[in-house]
Design a protein around this motif. Sequence first.
Motif, PDB file in Angstrom:
ATOM      1  N   SER A  10      70.529   1.466  41.868  1.00  0.00           N
ATOM      2  CA  SER A  10      69.433   1.146  40.945  1.00  0.00           C
ATOM      3  C   SER A  10      69.388   2.238  39.893  1.00  0.00           C
ATOM      4  O   SER A  10      69.623   3.409  40.187  1.00  0.00           O
ATOM      5  CB  SER A  10      68.086   1.118  41.676  1.00  0.00           C
ATOM      6  N   GLU A  38      70.380  -3.213  39.492  1.00  0.00           N
ATOM      7  CA  GLU A  38      69.088  -3.357  38.827  1.00  0.00           C
ATOM      8  C   GLU A  38      68.799  -2.148  37.940  1.00  0.00           C
ATOM      9  O   GLU A  38      69.314  -1.051  38.167  1.00  0.00           O
ATOM     10  CB  GLU A  38      67.939  -3.522  39.839  1.00  0.00           C
ATOM     11  N   ARG A  73      63.518  -4.885  35.894  1.00  0.00           N
ATOM     12  CA  ARG A  73      62.085  -4.893  36.207  1.00  0.00           C
ATOM     13  C   ARG A  73      61.404  -3.874  35.308  1.00  0.00           C
ATOM     14  O   ARG A  73      61.905  -2.765  35.119  1.00  0.00           O
ATOM     15  CB  ARG A  73      61.846  -4.572  37.683  1.00  0.00           C
ATOM     16  N   SER A  92      60.170   5.135  42.491  1.00  0.00           N
ATOM     17  CA  SER A  92      59.464   4.540  43.629  1.00  0.00           C
ATOM     18  C   SER A  92      59.718   3.044  43.721  1.00  0.00           C
ATOM     19  O   SER A  92      59.669   2.458  44.810  1.00  0.00           O
ATOM     20  CB  SER A  92      57.961   4.800  43.520  1.00  0.00           C
ATOM     21  N   ALA A  93      59.983   2.418  42.576  1.00  0.00           N
ATOM     22  CA  ALA A  93      60.184   0.965  42.542  1.00  0.00           C
ATOM     23  C   ALA A  93      61.639   0.558  42.751  1.00  0.00           C
ATOM     24  O   ALA A  93      61.932  -0.635  42.904  1.00  0.00           O
ATOM     25  CB  ALA A  93      59.672   0.413  41.211  1.00  0.00           C
ATOM     26  N   CYS A  94      62.555   1.522  42.750  1.00  0.00           N
ATOM     27  CA  CYS A  94      63.967   1.199  42.935  1.00  0.00           C
ATOM     28  C   CYS A  94      64.221   0.760  44.378  1.00  0.00           C
ATOM     29  O   CYS A  94      63.648   1.310  45.314  1.00  0.00           O
ATOM     30  CB  CYS A  94      64.835   2.419  42.603  1.00  0.00           C
ATOM     31  N   THR A  95      65.099  -0.211  44.543  1.00  0.00           N
ATOM     32  CA  THR A  95      65.325  -0.794  45.868  1.00  0.00           C
ATOM     33  C   THR A  95      66.697  -0.497  46.465  1.00  0.00           C
ATOM     34  O   THR A  95      66.912  -0.717  47.654  1.00  0.00           O
ATOM     35  CB  THR A  95      65.142  -2.318  45.809  1.00  0.00           C
ATOM     36  N   SER A  96      67.642  -0.015  45.661  1.00  0.00           N
ATOM     37  CA  SER A  96      68.998   0.219  46.169  1.00  0.00           C
ATOM     38  C   SER A  96      69.091   1.525  46.936  1.00  0.00           C
ATOM     39  O   SER A  96      68.232   2.398  46.820  1.00  0.00           O
ATOM     40  CB  SER A  96      69.998   0.239  45.000  1.00  0.00           C
ATOM     41  N   GLU A  97      70.186   1.675  47.674  1.00  0.00           N
ATOM     42  CA  GLU A  97      70.362   2.895  48.464  1.00  0.00           C
ATOM     43  C   GLU A  97      70.580   4.111  47.577  1.00  0.00           C
ATOM     44  O   GLU A  97      70.193   5.228  47.927  1.00  0.00           O
ATOM     45  CB  GLU A  97      71.544   2.740  49.426  1.00  0.00           C
ATOM     46  N   ARG A 185      68.187   7.023  48.024  1.00  0.00           N
ATOM     47  CA  ARG A 185      66.776   6.627  48.039  1.00  0.00           C
ATOM     48  C   ARG A 185      66.036   7.265  49.212  1.00  0.00           C
ATOM     49  O   ARG A 185      64.816   7.494  49.147  1.00  0.00           O
ATOM     50  CB  ARG A 185      66.662   5.098  48.109  1.00  0.00           C
TER      51      ARG A 185
END
Length: 334
Positions: A10, A38, A73, A92-97, A185
Amino acid sequence: MNDPRLLEVSVALCTYNGARFLREQVRSICLQTRPPVEIVLSDDASRDGSVEVVRAAVAECAAERPGPPIALRVFENPVALRVVKNFEQAISACTSELIALSDQDDVWMPDRLALMVAHFEQDANLMLLHTDARLVDSERRDLNQTLFHALEVTPLELTQVHSGKAFDALLRRNLVTGATTVFRRALLADALPLPVEWVHDEWLAIVASTTARVDLLEQPLIEYRQHESNQIGARRDTFKEKVRKALASRGNTHVERAIKAELLLERLLQLGDRVPPEIIAKVRSKIVHQRFRAALPPSRLARIVPIAREAMTGRYDKFGRGVRGVVRDLFESV
């Protein structure tokens, strides 16, 4: 990017009135040889259409390149959060490793993510990785200088980082520039919330270095643009500028550094046994050193003996720029 064994990335992109440079930056992200999955955009109350430029650039790249689209996003802050908290919102909003930090005005080399992600795939203990950068002007003209050269990164510091002793180097001074950084993350569990007294990149790096490995790549993987609107830039001081700083007022510099060290100690104590006792001891010693420097008397003559005694402890070398720090403490005005 469909191989489940590959680490996904991300990108945390923070903007503030950056429309002038954003198209180039976003295109360099989206057209990577190993693109992210993303982009999380956190815009800090821009008034120049920055968000629209990012949306258009992502759509433009989607039409040009094959493969799955890169998700975008967007957070639009009605009131500016400022740099540290804006980045906190984005990461904080990132979802990837893996999370790559991005400024709004740089340009990434096409294989930047591919090269950096490979290091994370090879080393499960690597928590944060940063690189050198090529300094360019607002029109991307080469300034014939790299970021590490501007920061005067020494061979000793490079050796410390590469040998697993990044904490020792980072406790002395920050070497990590967010625009060049990728981290796992998992670091967020230890690093959030980000204290506003620290810059986001130096906080993430030093916290990471206390429980895992932090490393660097000595090759420039981004063009780091230097221009009049930089919130945080990089330039090597001339000799005259160094002399001017040595004679300048110390202000609250050392008080602020002591506070930062105290905040770091507080956070590390919260992490419990995961932080080695020797690291805790070093932070405590750093606090003693910064409090000493903050409490030096106004009279330059009266500083000589206490500074000499402090120099004999080795703390000027462990927690600062060595002789340079001694000279500044001797000659700075109050």
